[in-house]
Design a protein around this motif. Structure first.
Motif, mmCIF file in Angstrom:
data_model
loop_
_atom_site.group_PDB
_atom_site.id
_atom_site.type_symbol
_atom_site.label_atom_id
_atom_site.label_comp_id
_atom_site.label_asym_id
_atom_site.label_seq_id
_atom_site.Cartn_x
_atom_site.Cartn_y
_atom_site.Cartn_z
ATOM 1 N N VAL A 25 28.440 7.208 -12.367
ATOM 2 C CA VAL A 25 29.303 7.926 -13.314
ATOM 3 C C VAL A 25 29.965 9.107 -12.604
ATOM 4 O O VAL A 25 31.185 9.326 -12.732
ATOM 5 C CB VAL A 25 28.495 8.420 -14.542
ATOM 6 C CG1 VAL A 25 29.359 9.258 -15.467
ATOM 7 C CG2 VAL A 25 27.887 7.234 -15.290
ATOM 8 N N LEU A 26 29.193 9.847 -11.817
ATOM 9 C CA LEU A 26 29.751 11.010 -11.114
ATOM 10 C C LEU A 26 30.831 10.566 -10.117
ATOM 11 O O LEU A 26 31.910 11.168 -10.043
ATOM 12 C CB LEU A 26 28.630 11.780 -10.395
ATOM 13 C CG LEU A 26 27.560 12.391 -11.324
ATOM 14 C CD1 LEU A 26 26.405 12.965 -10.510
ATOM 15 C CD2 LEU A 26 28.154 13.468 -12.229
ATOM 16 N N ARG A 47 34.833 11.455 -10.194
ATOM 17 C CA ARG A 47 35.467 12.130 -9.047
ATOM 18 C C ARG A 47 36.711 11.362 -8.616
ATOM 19 O O ARG A 47 37.645 11.935 -8.074
ATOM 20 C CB ARG A 47 34.501 12.168 -7.855
ATOM 21 C CG ARG A 47 33.465 13.219 -7.996
ATOM 22 C CD ARG A 47 32.777 13.552 -6.664
ATOM 23 N NE ARG A 47 31.855 14.634 -6.913
ATOM 24 C CZ ARG A 47 30.554 14.479 -7.112
ATOM 25 N NH1 ARG A 47 30.000 13.288 -7.050
ATOM 26 N NH2 ARG A 47 29.799 15.522 -7.370
ATOM 27 N N LYS A 48 36.694 10.048 -8.860
ATOM 28 C CA LYS A 48 37.777 9.204 -8.333
ATOM 29 C C LYS A 48 38.962 9.052 -9.302
ATOM 30 O O LYS A 48 40.116 9.101 -8.881
ATOM 31 C CB LYS A 48 37.195 7.819 -8.008
ATOM 32 C CG LYS A 48 38.222 6.870 -7.458
ATOM 33 C CD LYS A 48 37.584 5.613 -6.934
ATOM 34 C CE LYS A 48 38.646 4.590 -6.581
ATOM 35 N NZ LYS A 48 38.086 3.302 -6.219
ATOM 36 N N ILE A 49 38.694 8.818 -10.578
ATOM 37 C CA ILE A 49 39.787 8.461 -11.514
ATOM 38 C C ILE A 49 40.633 9.701 -11.835
ATOM 39 O O ILE A 49 40.122 10.715 -12.305
ATOM 40 C CB ILE A 49 39.218 7.845 -12.816
ATOM 41 C CG1 ILE A 49 38.402 6.580 -12.503
ATOM 42 C CG2 ILE A 49 40.339 7.549 -13.812
ATOM 43 C CD1 ILE A 49 39.175 5.419 -11.917
ATOM 44 N N PRO A 50 41.954 9.619 -11.594
ATOM 45 C CA PRO A 50 42.842 10.769 -11.799
ATOM 46 C C PRO A 50 43.159 10.980 -13.284
ATOM 47 O O PRO A 50 44.130 10.428 -13.818
ATOM 48 C CB PRO A 50 44.105 10.376 -11.014
ATOM 49 C CG PRO A 50 44.094 8.878 -10.982
ATOM 50 C CD PRO A 50 42.658 8.436 -11.069
ATOM 51 N N THR A 106 29.307 7.151 -21.095
ATOM 52 C CA THR A 106 29.307 6.189 -19.985
ATOM 53 C C THR A 106 27.911 6.091 -19.381
ATOM 54 O O THR A 106 27.399 4.988 -19.142
ATOM 55 C CB THR A 106 30.333 6.612 -18.910
ATOM 56 O OG1 THR A 106 31.589 6.856 -19.545
ATOM 57 C CG2 THR A 106 30.508 5.530 -17.856
ATOM 58 N N GLU A 107 27.263 7.236 -19.164
ATOM 59 C CA GLU A 107 25.914 7.217 -18.579
ATOM 60 C C GLU A 107 24.945 6.455 -19.475
ATOM 61 O O GLU A 107 24.119 5.664 -19.008
ATOM 62 C CB GLU A 107 25.413 8.642 -18.353
ATOM 63 C CG GLU A 107 24.037 8.667 -17.695
ATOM 64 C CD GLU A 107 23.599 10.071 -17.310
ATOM 65 O OE1 GLU A 107 23.441 10.325 -16.107
ATOM 66 O OE2 GLU A 107 23.408 10.923 -18.205
ATOM 67 N N GLN A 108 25.072 6.680 -20.786
ATOM 68 C CA GLN A 108 24.132 6.051 -21.729
ATOM 69 C C GLN A 108 24.338 4.531 -21.825
ATOM 70 O O GLN A 108 23.470 3.826 -22.328
ATOM 71 C CB GLN A 108 24.264 6.706 -23.104
ATOM 72 C CG GLN A 108 23.687 8.114 -23.152
ATOM 73 C CD GLN A 108 22.179 8.145 -22.923
ATOM 74 O OE1 GLN A 108 21.471 7.197 -23.237
ATOM 75 N NE2 GLN A 108 21.697 9.227 -22.336
ATOM 76 N N LEU A 109 25.478 4.030 -21.342
ATOM 77 C CA LEU A 109 25.684 2.568 -21.341
ATOM 78 C C LEU A 109 24.858 1.889 -20.243
ATOM 79 O O LEU A 109 24.722 0.660 -20.237
ATOM 80 C CB LEU A 109 27.170 2.235 -21.141
ATOM 81 C CG LEU A 109 28.076 2.471 -22.338
ATOM 82 C CD1 LEU A 109 29.532 2.196 -21.946
ATOM 83 C CD2 LEU A 109 27.686 1.604 -23.531
ATOM 84 N N LEU A 111 37.183 4.298 -16.148
ATOM 85 C CA LEU A 111 35.839 4.620 -15.627
ATOM 86 C C LEU A 111 34.915 3.411 -15.738
ATOM 87 O O LEU A 111 34.151 3.097 -14.817
ATOM 88 C CB LEU A 111 35.240 5.798 -16.400
ATOM 89 C CG LEU A 111 35.957 7.141 -16.252
ATOM 90 C CD1 LEU A 111 35.406 8.133 -17.260
ATOM 91 C CD2 LEU A 111 35.803 7.689 -14.835
ATOM 92 N N LEU A 112 34.986 2.728 -16.870
ATOM 93 C CA LEU A 112 34.113 1.566 -17.097
ATOM 94 C C LEU A 112 34.424 0.476 -16.068
ATOM 95 O O LEU A 112 33.510 -0.134 -15.497
ATOM 96 C CB LEU A 112 34.309 1.023 -18.518
ATOM 97 C CG LEU A 112 33.974 1.989 -19.670
ATOM 98 C CD1 LEU A 112 34.415 1.400 -21.008
ATOM 99 C CD2 LEU A 112 32.477 2.309 -19.689
#
Ligand code: SAM
Length: 220
Positions: free
Chosen positions: A28-29, A33-36, A73-76, A97-98
């Motif tokens: 997730v982190l 960091r990557k997705i603009p 997202t983390e909880q998925l 992100l997904l």
């Protein structure tokens, strides 16, 4: 390639708003960091894209606060190759992100203007692996079922039954559940056909409008 003018803002967002509030999943982190994120907000809002709040995206809808996106997202508990369904594409940011973590995602949006905008945002951000479908996501999307992870990014009075049915064994579902203004963030896990439910705290989301959500003007 052009240097990213928001690289520092994005790094600070991850450090202070996301890691600083306890999100630890390295996938997730890395994805955040990557997705603009600045490519998923309306023109003129780019400078606010990394602030600690939701932003308007048109049609009375919002792109959610970064921390809430990270928490959901983390909880998925995603792993590469998971079959993922998102209800409420909005800007396409959560879907990006997904897809970055799982490889691909089906995302359903009720409003065709937002779906078009999301496809454009995803193309500009060079994100592949997101299939945006226009429709009533409260009915789920049976052609892709069963799903290992389902995320509803709009508030529903109760979890739509079709979505529970479309969850795979061992699958996780996250959704805001409750009244139209503010709700409880709920996580369901399907184990041996039974549903376990955990509450993750209070949130405020726009309503899920549809057959198994809220009835609203212009419902599909
Ligand atoms: N995930 C989005 C993002 O990353 O920008 C934010 C989603 S926004 C908070 C909620 C979205 O749910 C809106 O775009 C809204 O149009 C959509 N929505 C509401 N009811 C829906 C339904 N029944 N099916 C699909 N989308 C729906």
């Amino acid at each position: 390639m052009e240097a990213d003018p928001y690289a520092r803002e994005r790094e600070e967002m991850v450090e202070y708003q996301i890691r600083g509030r306890g999100i630890r999943d390295p996938r997730v982190l890395a994805a955040m960091r990557k997705i603009p994120r600045h490519l998923f907000v309306p023109k003129g809002f780019e400078r606010s894209a990394y602030e600690d709040r939701p932003l308007p995206i048109g049609e009375g809808q919002t792109i959610s606060q970064p921390y809430i996106v990270a928490l959901m997202t983390e909880q998925l508990e995603l792993a590469p190759g998971d079959r993922v369904l998102e209800i409420g594409t909005g800007s396409g940011y959560q879907a990006a992100l997904l897809a970055e973590i799982a490889g691909s995602v089906i995302s359903v949006e009720r409003l065709s203007n937002l779906a078009d905008q999301a496809r454009e945002n995803l193309a500009r951000a060079r994100v592949s692996g997101v299939t945006v479908i226009v429709g009533d996501g409260s009915q789920g999307y049976p052609p892709g079922a069963p799903y290992d992870a389902i995320i509803i990014t709009a508030a529903t009075p109760s979890i739509p039954k079709p979505l529970i049915e479309q969850l795979a064994e061992g699958g996780r579902l996250i959704s805001p559940v409750g009244p139209r203004d503010c709700q409880d963030l709920v996580k369901l896990v399907k184990r041996e056909g039974r549903i376990e439910e955990i509450s993750l705290g209070g949130v405020c989301f726009v309503p899920l409008i549809g057959q198994f959500g809220w009835r609203g003007e212009g419902s599909l």
